[in-house]
Design a protein around this motif. Structure first.
Motif, PDB file in Angstrom:
ATOM      1  N   SER A 122       0.839  -1.200   0.000  1.00 28.50           N
ATOM      2  CA  SER A 122       0.000   0.000   0.000  1.00 28.50           C
ATOM      3  C   SER A 122       0.875   1.251   0.000  1.00 28.50           C
ATOM      4  CB  SER A 122      -0.910   0.012   1.222  1.00 28.50           C
ATOM      5  OG  SER A 122      -1.655   1.211   1.280  1.00 28.50           O
ATOM      6  N   THR A 123       0.415   2.287  -0.695  1.00 30.75           N
ATOM      7  CA  THR A 123       1.152   3.566  -0.726  1.00 30.75           C
ATOM      8  C   THR A 123       0.513   4.600   0.203  1.00 30.75           C
ATOM      9  OG1 THR A 123      -0.192   4.427  -2.548  1.00 30.75           O
ATOM     10  CG2 THR A 123       1.805   3.186  -3.132  1.00 30.75           C
ATOM     11  N   ASN A 124      -0.638   4.237   0.762  1.00 31.80           N
ATOM     12  CA  ASN A 124      -1.430   5.196   1.552  1.00 31.80           C
ATOM     13  C   ASN A 124      -1.867   6.392   0.708  1.00 31.80           C
ATOM     14  OD1 ASN A 124      -1.257   3.747   4.036  1.00 31.80           O
ATOM     15  ND2 ASN A 124       0.840   4.519   4.296  1.00 31.80           N
ATOM     16  N   GLN A 125      -1.988   6.144  -0.584  1.00 29.32           N
ATOM     17  CA  GLN A 125      -2.477   7.165  -1.510  1.00 29.32           C
ATOM     18  C   GLN A 125      -3.792   6.684  -2.126  1.00 29.32           C
ATOM     19  OE1 GLN A 125       0.790   7.365  -4.273  1.00 29.32           O
ATOM     20  NE2 GLN A 125       2.082   8.585  -2.907  1.00 29.32           N
ATOM     21  N   TYR A 126      -4.570   7.657  -2.641  1.00 28.95           N
ATOM     22  CA  TYR A 126      -5.870   7.331  -3.222  1.00 28.95           C
ATOM     23  C   TYR A 126      -6.059   8.058  -4.548  1.00 28.95           C
ATOM     24  CZ  TYR A 126      -7.129   5.342   1.322  1.00 28.95           C
ATOM     25  OH  TYR A 126      -7.155   4.580   2.466  1.00 28.95           O
ATOM     26  N   THR A 127      -6.884   7.460  -5.413  1.00 27.10           N
ATOM     27  CA  THR A 127      -7.223   8.116  -6.682  1.00 27.10           C
ATOM     28  C   THR A 127      -8.325   9.145  -6.421  1.00 27.10           C
ATOM     29  OG1 THR A 127      -8.979   6.535  -7.229  1.00 27.10           O
ATOM     30  CG2 THR A 127      -6.715   5.972  -7.905  1.00 27.10           C
ATOM     31  N   LYS A 128      -8.683   9.861  -7.468  1.00 30.70           N
ATOM     32  CA  LYS A 128      -9.767  10.842  -7.348  1.00 30.70           C
ATOM     33  C   LYS A 128     -11.094  10.161  -7.033  1.00 30.70           C
ATOM     34  CE  LYS A 128      -7.674  14.192 -10.491  1.00 30.70           C
ATOM     35  NZ  LYS A 128      -7.809  14.912 -11.797  1.00 30.70           N
ATOM     36  N   ASP A 129     -11.186   8.874  -7.441  1.00 28.21           N
ATOM     37  CA  ASP A 129     -12.401   8.100  -7.161  1.00 28.21           C
ATOM     38  C   ASP A 129     -12.343   7.406  -5.808  1.00 28.21           C
ATOM     39  OD1 ASP A 129     -13.320   8.814  -9.681  1.00 28.21           O
ATOM     40  OD2 ASP A 129     -12.395   7.063 -10.617  1.00 28.21           O
ATOM     41  N   ASN A 130     -11.341   7.765  -5.026  1.00 28.75           N
ATOM     42  CA  ASN A 130     -11.167   7.230  -3.678  1.00 28.75           C
ATOM     43  C   ASN A 130     -10.828   5.732  -3.658  1.00 28.75           C
ATOM     44  OD1 ASN A 130     -10.990   7.994  -0.954  1.00 28.75           O
ATOM     45  ND2 ASN A 130     -12.985   7.055  -0.503  1.00 28.75           N
ATOM     46  N   ASN A 131     -10.136   5.279  -4.712  1.00 28.02           N
ATOM     47  CA  ASN A 131      -9.623   3.909  -4.724  1.00 28.02           C
ATOM     48  C   ASN A 131      -8.187   3.901  -4.211  1.00 28.02           C
ATOM     49  OD1 ASN A 131     -11.886   2.531  -5.835  1.00 28.02           O
ATOM     50  ND2 ASN A 131     -11.333   3.291  -7.876  1.00 28.02           N
ATOM     51  N   LYS A 132      -7.865   2.902  -3.429  1.00 31.93           N
ATOM     52  CA  LYS A 132      -6.513   2.796  -2.895  1.00 31.93           C
ATOM     53  C   LYS A 132      -5.490   2.585  -4.010  1.00 31.93           C
ATOM     54  CE  LYS A 132      -7.522   0.892   1.708  1.00 31.93           C
ATOM     55  NZ  LYS A 132      -7.312  -0.273   2.604  1.00 31.93           N
ATOM     56  N   ILE A 133      -4.334   3.179  -3.854  1.00 27.06           N
ATOM     57  CA  ILE A 133      -3.234   2.976  -4.787  1.00 27.06           C
ATOM     58  C   ILE A 133      -2.189   2.084  -4.126  1.00 27.06           C
ATOM     59  CG2 ILE A 133      -1.391   4.055  -6.123  1.00 27.06           C
ATOM     60  CD1 ILE A 133      -3.085   6.585  -6.287  1.00 27.06           C
ATOM     61  N   TYR A 134      -1.941   0.959  -4.764  1.00 27.82           N
ATOM     62  CA  TYR A 134      -0.893   0.051  -4.300  1.00 27.82           C
ATOM     63  C   TYR A 134       0.311   0.175  -5.241  1.00 27.82           C
ATOM     64  CZ  TYR A 134      -4.555  -2.063  -1.427  1.00 27.82           C
ATOM     65  OH  TYR A 134      -5.567  -2.270  -0.511  1.00 27.82           O
ATOM     66  N   THR A 135       1.409  -0.435  -4.839  1.00 26.68           N
ATOM     67  CA  THR A 135       2.599  -0.355  -5.688  1.00 26.68           C
ATOM     68  C   THR A 135       3.340  -1.686  -5.732  1.00 26.68           C
ATOM     69  OG1 THR A 135       4.637   0.885  -6.135  1.00 26.68           O
ATOM     70  CG2 THR A 135       4.147   0.409  -3.837  1.00 26.68           C
ATOM     71  N   LEU A 136       3.952  -1.928  -6.861  1.00 24.79           N
ATOM     72  CA  LEU A 136       4.865  -3.056  -7.043  1.00 24.79           C
ATOM     73  C   LEU A 136       6.231  -2.449  -7.330  1.00 24.79           C
ATOM     74  CD1 LEU A 136       5.243  -6.179  -7.408  1.00 24.79           C
ATOM     75  CD2 LEU A 136       4.946  -5.776  -9.862  1.00 24.79           C
ATOM     76  N   SER A 137       7.197  -2.706  -6.465  1.00 21.53           N
ATOM     77  CA  SER A 137       8.489  -2.029  -6.577  1.00 21.53           C
ATOM     78  C   SER A 137       9.213  -2.383  -7.863  1.00 21.53           C
ATOM     79  CB  SER A 137       9.382  -2.391  -5.380  1.00 21.53           C
ATOM     80  OG  SER A 137       9.806  -3.740  -5.473  1.00 21.53           O
ATOM     81  N   GLU A 138      10.057  -1.465  -8.312  1.00 22.05           N
ATOM     82  CA  GLU A 138      10.876  -1.686  -9.504  1.00 22.05           C
ATOM     83  C   GLU A 138      11.764  -2.918  -9.344  1.00 22.05           C
ATOM     84  OE1 GLU A 138      12.893  -1.327 -13.098  1.00 22.05           O
ATOM     85  OE2 GLU A 138      11.006  -0.432 -12.435  1.00 22.05           O
ATOM     86  N   GLU A 139      12.271  -3.133  -8.145  1.00 22.62           N
ATOM     87  CA  GLU A 139      13.156  -4.267  -7.889  1.00 22.62           C
ATOM     88  C   GLU A 139      12.434  -5.597  -8.126  1.00 22.62           C
ATOM     89  OE1 GLU A 139      15.872  -6.190  -4.269  1.00 22.62           O
ATOM     90  OE2 GLU A 139      14.629  -4.412  -3.913  1.00 22.62           O
ATOM     91  N   VAL A 140      11.221  -5.719  -7.579  1.00 20.65           N
ATOM     92  CA  VAL A 140      10.453  -6.952  -7.738  1.00 20.65           C
ATOM     93  C   VAL A 140      10.014  -7.130  -9.186  1.00 20.65           C
ATOM     94  CG1 VAL A 140       8.339  -8.169  -7.078  1.00 20.65           C
ATOM     95  CG2 VAL A 140       9.670  -6.932  -5.350  1.00 20.65           C
ATOM     96  N   LEU A 141       9.628  -6.025  -9.826  1.00 21.68           N
ATOM     97  CA  LEU A 141       9.225  -6.080 -11.232  1.00 21.68           C
ATOM     98  C   LEU A 141      10.367  -6.588 -12.105  1.00 21.68           C
ATOM     99  CD1 LEU A 141       7.290  -5.499 -13.582  1.00 21.68           C
ATOM    100  CD2 LEU A 141       8.133  -3.132 -13.560  1.00 21.68           C
ATOM    101  N   LYS A 142      11.562  -6.054 -11.888  1.00 19.19           N
ATOM    102  CA  LYS A 142      12.717  -6.471 -12.691  1.00 19.19           C
ATOM    103  C   LYS A 142      13.045  -7.941 -12.461  1.00 19.19           C
ATOM    104  CE  LYS A 142      17.434  -5.222 -13.936  1.00 19.19           C
ATOM    105  NZ  LYS A 142      18.570  -4.271 -13.729  1.00 19.19           N
ATOM    106  N   GLN A 143      12.973  -8.384 -11.212  1.00 13.72           N
ATOM    107  CA  GLN A 143      13.223  -9.798 -10.911  1.00 13.72           C
ATOM    108  C   GLN A 143      12.264 -10.698 -11.677  1.00 13.72           C
ATOM    109  OE1 GLN A 143      12.901 -10.098  -6.661  1.00 13.72           O
ATOM    110  NE2 GLN A 143      14.952  -9.300  -6.265  1.00 13.72           N
ATOM    111  N   SER A 144      11.016 -10.271 -11.756  1.00 13.79           N
ATOM    112  CA  SER A 144      10.004 -11.056 -12.468  1.00 13.79           C
ATOM    113  C   SER A 144      10.272 -11.074 -13.966  1.00 13.79           C
ATOM    114  CB  SER A 144       8.611 -10.487 -12.193  1.00 13.79           C
ATOM    115  OG  SER A 144       8.310 -10.551 -10.818  1.00 13.79           O
TER     116      SER A 144
END
Length: 301
Positions: A122-144
């Motif tokens: 979780s990023t503790n951030q929200y969209t304008k529609d009040n949906n939670k914003i999650y994140t997948l780190s660059e490190e994990v993405l590259k490993q995948s």
């Protein structure tokens, strides 16, 4: 004192003797010539053999691997992966696939299969529609990315895609993914929950079977898969017909089963042993840091 005349001591030879000597000399020359030709021929053959064998690549020695080996099953899952309970058809449609064959979106599609819910934060951030914003780190993405495509993979960060995960977050599994430099990774906003359908055990459009696996001297692995395509239609008299095809586009018909009952269809399971002319797809995997990654595939019709 006897008179001395030039030529008195010379022994004159008859014409027959002269011809015999000339014949012997000619025979000696012919024998020498034949020996010389034979020597040249032997030398040429030896040189040619060495040149041909130096240019000829030796076939790599391959060792059979049990198709029930866990590593083989895992690699087979890599290439038969699909979201929403349905296999992706890239390797079924394209005759030859290499790293260059993947679009930017397809690279994410195949790499994201290795992502687990624990990788998403979780990023503790929200969209304008009040949906939670999650994140997948660059490190994990590259490993995948490296896990599927190997160490030479490059991928675009200018990406905005929709993707369905095999798990739920906030009771949703489908999300919008886009790269965010501020969070240094992929932003993930879950938008809906798609029903993941399990394939039935009856007639399937795409039928596959793991055929064999081999490993060469360098440790690289080749997997071969059998593929058949089927079409189910209902007749006017409420019986059924199954058409079996060799190719993805259903242009090569190899079998028809007609006037089949609903009970037969409900319990149907394809029997690959009936067909000796299935399509074969060959997948090649290379080794990097003691793990395997996809290198190429080809369809053998």
């Amino acid at each position: 004192m006897n008179d001395f005349k030039i030529g008195d001591d010379i022994k004159y030879k008859s014409k027959k003797e002269i011809n015999e000597e000339l014949s012997k000399k000619r025979n000696k020359k012919v024998i020498v010539l034949i020996i010389l030709v034979i020597l040249i021929g032997i030398t040429t053959s030896i040189v040619s053999y060495k040149l041909l064998n130096n240019n000829k690549k030796e076939e790599p020695i391959k060792t059979e691997i049990d198709i029930n080996d866990q590593n083989i099953k895992l690699l087979y899952e890599y290439v038969t992966y699909g979201t929403e309970g349905k296999r992706n058809t890239k390797f079924l449609e394209e005759k030859n696939v290499t790293l260059k064959s993947f679009s930017p979106e397809e690279k994410y599609y195949y790499a994201l299969q290795f992502i687990d819910s624990s990788d998403i934060e979780s990023t503790n951030q929200y969209t304008k529609d009040n949906n939670k914003i999650y994140t997948l780190s660059e490190e994990v993405l590259k490993q995948s990315m490296v896990q599927f495509f190997g160490p030479k993979i490059t991928y675009s960060k200018n990406i905005d895609i929709n993707y369905t995960f095999p798990f739920l977050i906030d009771k949703k599994n489908t999300a919008r993914l886009y790269y965010d430099s501020y969070n240094n990774g992929l932003n993930i906003v879950f938008t809906s929950n798609k029903d993941i359908q399990k394939e039935s055990n009856t007639v399937k459009e795409i039928n596959t079977k793991l055929k064999s696996a081999t490993q060469d001297e360098e440790g690289n692995i080749t997997i071969k898969e059998q593929v058949l395509y089927q079409k189910l239609t209902q007749n006017d008299d409420n019986t059924y017909k199954i058409e079996t095809y060799k190719d993805f586009n259903k242009g090569i018909l190899i079998d028809i089963e007609d006037k089949l009952t609903k009970e037969y269809i409900d319990n149907y399971k394809i029997d690959f042993s009936k067909y000796n002319n299935t399509t074969i797809i060959e997948y090649n995997f290379k080794v990097y840091n003691n793990t395997y990654y996809f290198d190429s595939s080809k369809i053998i019709v």
